[in-house]
Scaffold this active site. Structure first.
Site: not given
Ligand code: COA
Length: 329
Positions: A114, A256, A286
């Protein structure tokens, strides 16, 4: 030494197909209420059959190039951040180059889960430092739905597919949006808390054998949550201090997009009011490395980020990896 890193264009793309929390209620033992209160996620985009990371990357890249006023052939480097590449070989950057109809550029995939976009952006800054004339395409593209165990309710509700891209070049003093500074970190001792081991050389596979759970995202959510908040906060504090920036100077915090509660916790630790915190997690879930460039592209296009704003970016992901960046718009 090259010191001006200018973002010339932003682009993002998500597949048309949408999977809502209500859809997930039919697949696993979960509820819209559980997912919404625990994560802030309402829906996620999912690729259609045959759609790969490079296909989404092509769409976000063309959008970023168009905004930058550049042709694919102007590029000198292609850096793709992904943990869901089209293949082990060739790299997704090479596949994307071919789909862009160009040849000759340096092409490389970056693996930092990520945090992949910030790692790729730092890589691009390195190329620009070596060659101030470079024109670097930085793309993050993730097809997490194909690495999701759709029988595991603790992970399958969390992720979505998308791609985001920027074009980075050198520039003159005063030009914006300008990447002012970045900081990256990792702690490999915690790698097993968030992993996709399957497909790697630590595991042996035999022709015809079915894949196991290790082929899909496995995560210890609660532990990951704690490390995410702690590390994003500390790396942002360090970046601000090194640049003589105080929290009050930050116009937009863009983290994020893993979980609204994580985003909110980082914002609170910084004393940044929710109105200055950008989030699109409700619509995308996500999307790993793609989450920051997709959010950035949306925030710019919707004028959430305005000319003159000082934007603080921060990410956290498997590895563990984490990072922060300051961008002046
Ligand atoms: N629907 C309903 N119940 C669920 C569920 C789901 N989709 N997933 C898990 N549960 C259950 C668990 O089985 C557990 O039940 P139990 O108490 O009877 O054992 C309960 O909900 C609580 O589970 P827990 O994992 O402790 O929940 P949580 O409050 O920690 O929230 C996450 C789970 C995954 C949302 C949260 O930990 C998180 O967001 N972690 C970080 C994820 C992340 O950021 N990852 C990427 C970093 S890049």
């Amino acid at each position: 030494m090259q010191t001006n890193f200018i973002i010339r264009g932003f682009g993002h793309y998500a597949p048309e197909r949408i999977l809502t929390n209500a859809d997930l209620e039919k697949i696993v033992d979960t509820t819209d209420e559980w997912i919404t209160t625990r994560t802030g996620i309402k829906q996620r985009h999912i690729v259609t059959e045959g759609e790969a990371a490079s296909d989404m990357a092509l769409k976000s890249s063309l959008a970023a190039l168009a905004e930058a006023g550049l042709e694919p052939g102007d590029l000198t480097h292609i850096v793709v951040a992904t943990f869901t590449p089209d293949s082990m070989i060739p790299s997704t950057a090479c596949v994307l180059q071919h789909k862009l109809g160009i040849k000759g550029q340096m092409c490389i995939d970056v693996s930092a889960a990520c945090s992949g976009f910030l790692y790729a952006l730092q890589t691009a800054r390195g190329y620009l430092t070596l060659d101030p004339e470079a024109k670097v395409l930085v793309v993050a593209s993730e097809v997490i739905s194909r690495r999701t165990n759709w029988e595991d309710r603790s992970t399958c509700v969390l992720f979505g597919d998308a791609s985001g891209a920027v074009v980075l070049t050198g520039g003159d003093e005063g030009e914006t949006p300008r990447v002012m500074d970045m900081k990256l970190a990792a702690d490999g001792s915690l790698g097993d808390l968030l992993s996709v081991h399957g497909g790697g050389s630590a595991y042996s596979y035999k022709l015809g054998e079915p894949v196991g759970e290790e082929f899909f995202v496995q995560m210890q959510g609660r532990e990951t949550f704690k490390h995410a908040v702690r590390n994003m906060t500390s790396i942002c504090e360090a970046l601000l201090e090194e640049n003589g920036v105080v929290k009050e100077d930050i116009d937009v915090l863009l983290t994020h997009q893993a979980n609204w509660r994580i985003i909110d916790a980082v914002g609170r630790k910084f004393g940044i009011v929710p109105e200055k915190v950008f989030s699109n997690i409700d619509r995308y879930a996500n999307t790993s490395a793609a989450s920051i460039p997709v959010a950035l592209s949306e925030a710019v296009k919707t004028a959430f980020i305005k000319p003159g704003d000082l934007v603080l970016l921060t990410s956290f992901g498997g590895g563990f990896t984490w990072g922060s960046a300051l961008v002046r718009f």
